[in-house]
Motif scaffolding. Sequence first.
Motif, PDB file in Angstrom:
ATOM      1  N   VAL A  53     -58.361  11.241 -50.910  1.00  0.00           N
ATOM      2  CA  VAL A  53     -58.277   9.816 -50.594  1.00  0.00           C
ATOM      3  C   VAL A  53     -59.165   9.069 -51.565  1.00  0.00           C
ATOM      4  O   VAL A  53     -60.303   9.471 -51.811  1.00  0.00           O
ATOM      5  CB  VAL A  53     -58.746   9.534 -49.142  1.00  0.00           C
ATOM      6  CG1 VAL A  53     -58.706   8.040 -48.845  1.00  0.00           C
ATOM      7  CG2 VAL A  53     -57.923  10.302 -48.135  1.00  0.00           C
ATOM      8  N   GLN A  67     -53.695   8.067 -51.145  1.00  0.00           N
ATOM      9  CA  GLN A  67     -53.949   9.409 -50.628  1.00  0.00           C
ATOM     10  C   GLN A  67     -52.916  10.374 -51.197  1.00  0.00           C
ATOM     11  O   GLN A  67     -51.795   9.993 -51.497  1.00  0.00           O
ATOM     12  CB  GLN A  67     -53.937   9.439 -49.110  1.00  0.00           C
ATOM     13  CG  GLN A  67     -52.579   9.209 -48.473  1.00  0.00           C
ATOM     14  CD  GLN A  67     -52.662   9.183 -46.957  1.00  0.00           C
ATOM     15  OE1 GLN A  67     -53.599   8.656 -46.398  1.00  0.00           O
ATOM     16  NE2 GLN A  67     -51.668   9.739 -46.305  1.00  0.00           N
ATOM     17  N   ALA A 123     -54.263  13.910 -45.374  1.00  0.00           N
ATOM     18  CA  ALA A 123     -54.356  13.866 -46.832  1.00  0.00           C
ATOM     19  C   ALA A 123     -55.355  14.904 -47.324  1.00  0.00           C
ATOM     20  O   ALA A 123     -56.291  15.267 -46.613  1.00  0.00           O
ATOM     21  CB  ALA A 123     -54.798  12.476 -47.278  1.00  0.00           C
ATOM     22  N   ARG A 150     -54.871   8.654 -41.972  1.00  0.00           N
ATOM     23  CA  ARG A 150     -55.108   8.438 -43.409  1.00  0.00           C
ATOM     24  C   ARG A 150     -56.174   9.387 -43.944  1.00  0.00           C
ATOM     25  O   ARG A 150     -56.228   9.650 -45.131  1.00  0.00           O
ATOM     26  CB  ARG A 150     -55.432   6.993 -43.719  1.00  0.00           C
ATOM     27  CG  ARG A 150     -56.801   6.567 -43.309  1.00  0.00           C
ATOM     28  CD  ARG A 150     -57.013   5.143 -43.732  1.00  0.00           C
ATOM     29  NE  ARG A 150     -58.270   4.679 -43.211  1.00  0.00           N
ATOM     30  CZ  ARG A 150     -58.893   3.644 -43.650  1.00  0.00           C
ATOM     31  NH1 ARG A 150     -58.370   2.935 -44.621  1.00  0.00           N
ATOM     32  NH2 ARG A 150     -60.021   3.266 -43.136  1.00  0.00           N
ATOM     33  N   TRP A 151     -57.021   9.923 -43.053  1.00  0.00           N
ATOM     34  CA  TRP A 151     -58.030  10.896 -43.489  1.00  0.00           C
ATOM     35  C   TRP A 151     -57.564  12.330 -43.230  1.00  0.00           C
ATOM     36  O   TRP A 151     -57.834  13.227 -44.015  1.00  0.00           O
ATOM     37  CB  TRP A 151     -59.350  10.658 -42.758  1.00  0.00           C
ATOM     38  CG  TRP A 151     -59.882   9.283 -42.933  1.00  0.00           C
ATOM     39  CD1 TRP A 151     -59.951   8.307 -41.975  1.00  0.00           C
ATOM     40  CD2 TRP A 151     -60.414   8.712 -44.126  1.00  0.00           C
ATOM     41  NE1 TRP A 151     -60.488   7.170 -42.511  1.00  0.00           N
ATOM     42  CE2 TRP A 151     -60.783   7.384 -43.822  1.00  0.00           C
ATOM     43  CE3 TRP A 151     -60.609   9.176 -45.416  1.00  0.00           C
ATOM     44  CZ2 TRP A 151     -61.336   6.535 -44.766  1.00  0.00           C
ATOM     45  CZ3 TRP A 151     -61.162   8.323 -46.358  1.00  0.00           C
ATOM     46  CH2 TRP A 151     -61.518   7.025 -46.033  1.00  0.00           C
TER      47      TRP A 151
END
Length: 94
Positions: A48, A81, A45, A41-42
């Motif tokens: 965020v 994101q 993307a 998720r970091w």
Amino acid sequence: LIDQVLLCNYFCIKDPENLGRFYRAVIEEKIMQERLERESRWTDAIAVGSKGFVEKFKQDLGIKARNRNVKITGPNQNSYQLEEDKILFLPSKS
């Protein structure tokens, strides 16, 4: 790019200047625990944060964002994101 206001709210950090210290402490703890796995998720993307933050960033990118999608994410599905552009690499003809 990270929505620092949302991140501070998420971790109940009242003073954004404390975010850097908090981040360093989390990283040091993960290193000590040898928990060095990548969190997509970091890393997958380019932005965020809140829906408004991510959509504004996408709009600011203009034509560069045409193949990027805004996706809901997070453990509680409460953040967004802007996905990195998926690039297809074809083998070169030798």
